[in-house]
Design a protein around this motif. Structure first.
Motif, PDB file in Angstrom:
ATOM      1  N   LEU A 124       0.834  -1.201   0.000  1.00 41.26           N
ATOM      2  CA  LEU A 124       0.000   0.000   0.000  1.00 41.26           C
ATOM      3  C   LEU A 124       0.871   1.254   0.000  1.00 41.26           C
ATOM      4  CD1 LEU A 124      -2.752  -1.103   2.563  1.00 41.26           C
ATOM      5  CD2 LEU A 124      -2.901  -1.109   0.075  1.00 41.26           C
ATOM      6  N   ASP A 125       0.265   2.372  -0.408  1.00 43.69           N
ATOM      7  CA  ASP A 125       0.943   3.679  -0.454  1.00 43.69           C
ATOM      8  C   ASP A 125       2.126   3.671  -1.417  1.00 43.69           C
ATOM      9  OD1 ASP A 125      -0.777   4.758   1.580  1.00 43.69           O
ATOM     10  OD2 ASP A 125       0.416   3.689   3.069  1.00 43.69           O
ATOM     11  N   LYS A 126       2.078   2.814  -2.458  1.00 43.86           N
ATOM     12  CA  LYS A 126       3.164   2.756  -3.435  1.00 43.86           C
ATOM     13  C   LYS A 126       2.663   2.932  -4.864  1.00 43.86           C
ATOM     14  CE  LYS A 126       6.056  -0.242  -0.554  1.00 43.86           C
ATOM     15  NZ  LYS A 126       6.808  -1.519  -0.463  1.00 43.86           N
ATOM     16  N   GLY A 127       1.413   3.326  -5.020  1.00 46.62           N
ATOM     17  CA  GLY A 127       0.879   3.586  -6.346  1.00 46.62           C
ATOM     18  C   GLY A 127       0.649   2.351  -7.188  1.00 46.62           C
ATOM     19  N   ARG A 128       0.330   1.240  -6.576  1.00 48.02           N
ATOM     20  CA  ARG A 128       0.108  -0.003  -7.308  1.00 48.02           C
ATOM     21  C   ARG A 128      -1.375  -0.195  -7.625  1.00 48.02           C
ATOM     22  NH1 ARG A 128       4.540  -3.587  -7.130  1.00 48.02           N
ATOM     23  NH2 ARG A 128       6.200  -2.926  -5.728  1.00 48.02           N
ATOM     24  N   LEU A 146      -8.070   3.429  -2.322  1.00 46.46           N
ATOM     25  CA  LEU A 146      -7.732   4.731  -2.899  1.00 46.46           C
ATOM     26  C   LEU A 146      -7.152   5.665  -1.842  1.00 46.46           C
ATOM     27  CD1 LEU A 146      -7.898   5.797  -5.772  1.00 46.46           C
ATOM     28  CD2 LEU A 146     -10.035   6.930  -5.163  1.00 46.46           C
ATOM     29  N   ARG A 147      -7.623   5.535  -0.606  1.00 49.59           N
ATOM     30  CA  ARG A 147      -7.046   6.346   0.479  1.00 49.59           C
ATOM     31  C   ARG A 147      -5.613   5.934   0.785  1.00 49.59           C
ATOM     32  NH1 ARG A 147     -12.494   6.024   2.656  1.00 49.59           N
ATOM     33  NH2 ARG A 147     -11.943   4.133   3.825  1.00 49.59           N
ATOM     34  N   ARG A 148      -5.229   4.744   0.382  1.00 52.72           N
ATOM     35  CA  ARG A 148      -3.855   4.264   0.577  1.00 52.72           C
ATOM     36  C   ARG A 148      -3.062   4.277  -0.731  1.00 52.72           C
ATOM     37  NH1 ARG A 148      -3.039   1.304   5.215  1.00 52.72           N
ATOM     38  NH2 ARG A 148      -0.843   1.585   4.601  1.00 52.72           N
ATOM     39  N   LYS A 149      -3.480   5.129  -1.673  1.00 45.85           N
ATOM     40  CA  LYS A 149      -2.773   5.329  -2.940  1.00 45.85           C
ATOM     41  C   LYS A 149      -2.660   4.033  -3.740  1.00 45.85           C
ATOM     42  CE  LYS A 149      -0.002   9.108  -1.054  1.00 45.85           C
ATOM     43  NZ  LYS A 149       1.379   9.608  -0.804  1.00 45.85           N
ATOM     44  N   THR A 150      -3.725   3.250  -3.740  1.00 42.45           N
ATOM     45  CA  THR A 150      -3.772   1.991  -4.475  1.00 42.45           C
ATOM     46  C   THR A 150      -5.097   1.909  -5.221  1.00 42.45           C
ATOM     47  OG1 THR A 150      -2.448   0.917  -2.746  1.00 42.45           O
ATOM     48  CG2 THR A 150      -3.583  -0.519  -4.297  1.00 42.45           C
ATOM     49  N   THR A 151      -5.023   1.519  -6.485  1.00 39.40           N
ATOM     50  CA  THR A 151      -6.235   1.418  -7.299  1.00 39.40           C
ATOM     51  C   THR A 151      -6.656  -0.044  -7.420  1.00 39.40           C
ATOM     52  OG1 THR A 151      -4.903   1.324  -9.324  1.00 39.40           O
ATOM     53  CG2 THR A 151      -5.719   3.487  -8.619  1.00 39.40           C
ATOM     54  N   ILE A 152      -7.887  -0.238  -7.850  1.00 35.07           N
ATOM     55  CA  ILE A 152      -8.447  -1.582  -7.994  1.00 35.07           C
ATOM     56  C   ILE A 152      -9.150  -1.691  -9.334  1.00 35.07           C
ATOM     57  CG2 ILE A 152     -10.631  -0.983  -6.870  1.00 35.07           C
ATOM     58  CD1 ILE A 152     -10.696  -3.801  -5.694  1.00 35.07           C
ATOM     59  N   LEU A 153      -9.099  -2.875  -9.909  1.00 37.63           N
ATOM     60  CA  LEU A 153      -9.792  -3.180 -11.148  1.00 37.63           C
ATOM     61  C   LEU A 153     -10.321  -4.606 -11.035  1.00 37.63           C
ATOM     62  CD1 LEU A 153     -10.507  -2.511 -14.152  1.00 37.63           C
ATOM     63  CD2 LEU A 153      -8.310  -3.575 -14.752  1.00 37.63           C
ATOM     64  N   GLY A 154     -11.631  -4.768 -11.204  1.00 30.13           N
ATOM     65  CA  GLY A 154     -12.170  -6.115 -11.058  1.00 30.13           C
ATOM     66  C   GLY A 154     -13.631  -6.192 -11.423  1.00 30.13           C
ATOM     67  N   THR A 177     -22.466  -0.559 -24.124  1.00 29.97           N
ATOM     68  CA  THR A 177     -21.749  -0.215 -22.893  1.00 29.97           C
ATOM     69  C   THR A 177     -22.495   0.884 -22.159  1.00 29.97           C
ATOM     70  OG1 THR A 177     -19.629  -0.776 -23.906  1.00 29.97           O
ATOM     71  CG2 THR A 177     -19.564   0.566 -21.917  1.00 29.97           C
ATOM     72  N   GLN A 178     -22.606   0.717 -20.852  1.00 26.09           N
ATOM     73  CA  GLN A 178     -23.208   1.718 -19.984  1.00 26.09           C
ATOM     74  C   GLN A 178     -22.211   2.044 -18.881  1.00 26.09           C
ATOM     75  OE1 GLN A 178     -26.928   0.499 -18.268  1.00 26.09           O
ATOM     76  NE2 GLN A 178     -27.604   2.583 -17.818  1.00 26.09           N
ATOM     77  N   VAL A 179     -21.958   3.318 -18.642  1.00 27.52           N
ATOM     78  CA  VAL A 179     -20.922   3.746 -17.711  1.00 27.52           C
ATOM     79  C   VAL A 179     -21.533   4.619 -16.626  1.00 27.52           C
ATOM     80  CG1 VAL A 179     -18.714   4.944 -17.432  1.00 27.52           C
ATOM     81  CG2 VAL A 179     -19.179   3.661 -19.528  1.00 27.52           C
ATOM     82  N   PHE A 180     -21.169   4.332 -15.360  1.00 29.27           N
ATOM     83  CA  PHE A 180     -21.548   5.146 -14.211  1.00 29.27           C
ATOM     84  C   PHE A 180     -20.265   5.551 -13.479  1.00 29.27           C
ATOM     85  CE2 PHE A 180     -25.064   2.392 -15.174  1.00 29.27           C
ATOM     86  CZ  PHE A 180     -26.192   3.179 -14.992  1.00 29.27           C
ATOM     87  N   SER A 181     -20.285   6.674 -12.832  1.00 26.26           N
ATOM     88  CA  SER A 181     -19.078   7.147 -12.153  1.00 26.26           C
ATOM     89  C   SER A 181     -19.437   7.778 -10.817  1.00 26.26           C
ATOM     90  CB  SER A 181     -18.323   8.163 -13.028  1.00 26.26           C
ATOM     91  OG  SER A 181     -19.118   9.313 -13.247  1.00 26.26           O
ATOM     92  N   THR A 182     -18.513   7.659  -9.883  1.00 24.57           N
ATOM     93  CA  THR A 182     -18.578   8.339  -8.595  1.00 24.57           C
ATOM     94  C   THR A 182     -17.240   9.040  -8.384  1.00 24.57           C
ATOM     95  OG1 THR A 182     -17.721   6.447  -7.346  1.00 24.57           O
ATOM     96  CG2 THR A 182     -20.097   6.542  -7.684  1.00 24.57           C
ATOM     97  N   SER A 183     -17.076   9.620  -7.217  1.00 26.41           N
ATOM     98  CA  SER A 183     -15.823  10.311  -6.930  1.00 26.41           C
ATOM     99  C   SER A 183     -14.659   9.343  -6.761  1.00 26.41           C
ATOM    100  CB  SER A 183     -15.969  11.153  -5.656  1.00 26.41           C
ATOM    101  OG  SER A 183     -16.351  10.325  -4.556  1.00 26.41           O
ATOM    102  N   ALA A 184     -14.952   8.062  -6.487  1.00 26.18           N
ATOM    103  CA  ALA A 184     -13.884   7.099  -6.215  1.00 26.18           C
ATOM    104  C   ALA A 184     -13.655   6.105  -7.332  1.00 26.18           C
ATOM    105  CB  ALA A 184     -14.185   6.333  -4.922  1.00 26.18           C
ATOM    106  N   ALA A 185     -14.668   5.799  -8.148  1.00 24.85           N
ATOM    107  CA  ALA A 185     -14.517   4.742  -9.131  1.00 24.85           C
ATOM    108  C   ALA A 185     -15.520   4.919 -10.256  1.00 24.85           C
ATOM    109  CB  ALA A 185     -14.710   3.375  -8.470  1.00 24.85           C
ATOM    110  N   THR A 186     -15.300   4.145 -11.317  1.00 24.84           N
ATOM    111  CA  THR A 186     -16.231   4.081 -12.440  1.00 24.84           C
ATOM    112  C   THR A 186     -16.739   2.654 -12.582  1.00 24.84           C
ATOM    113  OG1 THR A 186     -14.431   3.662 -14.005  1.00 24.84           O
ATOM    114  CG2 THR A 186     -15.084   5.950 -13.679  1.00 24.84           C
ATOM    115  N   LEU A 187     -17.992   2.521 -12.964  1.00 24.06           N
ATOM    116  CA  LEU A 187     -18.620   1.226 -13.163  1.00 24.06           C
ATOM    117  C   LEU A 187     -18.987   1.080 -14.629  1.00 24.06           C
ATOM    118  CD1 LEU A 187     -19.891  -1.419 -12.043  1.00 24.06           C
ATOM    119  CD2 LEU A 187     -22.004  -0.105 -11.707  1.00 24.06           C
TER     120      LEU A 187
END
Length: 323
Positions: A124-128, A146-154, A177-187
């Motif tokens: 964490l906190d390494k931009g991975r 995201l608060r620990r500078k780490t992104t997720i994809l799944g 394709t249908q796309v939704f977004s928030t402040s933290a992620a996109t669906l």
């Protein structure tokens, strides 16, 4: 008097001696080990299901008078391992077994979120970025990472509470394709087939774009397809050359699994440190020879009542030193 330990106590004693290791890759994949011999879980569970006896579902008589009984196969059971590995090298970065209900887990925290945060703690906190399957992926986990500078994809299960109701329609036009977004992620909701929709949650994509092919596949789906196979390929490599043998003793089964994973990591480290490419089967043969030679020499030295520090006892080989 010999002390008897339970399964959980013994595994915890083993884990206290294990330190998390680092990785040179940028992407990590987290998912349960596919060879855990446990049935896949689609939701957070506290305890693993116990093996069930075969149940008779009914009988059927053939034309020749033969009576056939339809039986229900028993559930798979065993010890589940949570694994995080590097995408490029397949190096196992972190692993620990599933021990059932964990009293140290905070109240209200999902099992899947707790597992990912524990596996990713050294990174964490390494931009991975971490790629997960739909058992782990959730919006709350994306916010924590995201608060620990780490992104997720799944992939994400459409029954999650944070998923909008409008995305749960089953009948969609193909390749839409249908796309939704928030402040933290996109669906991203992508219809690969008319009645088959894939849901991808990503905190690393601010903008979702589709390619110019006939399938008009979004970039989130394309990247997930490239990064989703880390643990599966690692597990396939481990089982290709294995020391596993049939046993009814769970400590031996766990030990075999640890040896297989340690040998895979040793091969990755050997190639990275030496800068040479060596077939894994050749590496394992030399590794076994070095370990056996060191063990036989030490046993011979003890039999001759010689101290192990004498030059006559060879040191472990360069491959054995990586275990």
């Amino acid at each position: 008097m010999q002390r008897r330990l339970t399964t959980q106590q013994a595994l915890e004693m083993i884990l206290r001696e294990v330190d998390p290791c680092d990785s040179d890759g940028e992407d990590l994949q987290v998912q349960p080990d596919s060879d855990s011999e446990l049935s896949d879980q689609s939701s957070d569970e506290e305890t693993a299901s116990a093996p069930k006896k075969r149940a008779c579902l009914g009988t059927e008589t053939a034309k020749d008078g033969t009576v056939w009984r339809e039986e229900q196969l028993p559930d798979k059971f065993g010890i589940k391992f949570w694994v995080a590995c590097d995408l490029k090298s397949k190096y196992i970065c972190n692993v620990f077994p599933y021990l059932g209900k964990d009293p140290s887990r905070p109240t209200g925290e999902r099992l899947s979120e707790n597992v990912v945060m524990r596996l990713m703690e050294p990174f964490l906190d390494k931009g991975r970025n971490v790629t997960t399957d739909n058992f782990f992926t959730s919006l709350s986990l994306a916010q924590k990472l995201l608060r620990r500078k780490t992104t997720i994809l799944g992939t994400v299960n459409k029954i999650r509470r944070e998923i909008p109701q409008s995305t749960r329609q089953t009948d969609r036009n193909e390749f839409t394709t249908q796309v939704f977004s928030t402040s933290a992620a996109t669906l991203t909701a992508y219809a690969a087939k008319r009645k088959k929709t894939v849901y991808i949650l990503s905190s690393m994509h601010g903008v979702v774009q589709t390619d110019n092919t006939t399938k008009r596949k979004p970039n989130t789906v394309t990247l997930y397809n490239k990064t989703k196979c880390g643990v599966d390929v690692m597990d396939q490599m481990v089982r290709e050359y294995t020391v596993r043998r049939g046993t009814r003793r769970w400590p031996v089964a766990v030990f075999y699994n640890m040896i297989d994973m340690a040998a895979l990591n040793a091969h990755v480290l050997y190639q990275a440190c030496s800068g040479t490419k060596e077939r894994r089967v050749d590496f394992l043969v030399e590794l076994a020879r070095e370990l056996a030679h060191s063990h036989v020499a030490a046993k011979k030295a003890r039999k001759e009542q010689l101290p192990l520090t004498q030059p006559s006892t060879p040191s472990p080989g360069k491959r054995a030193m990586l275990l």
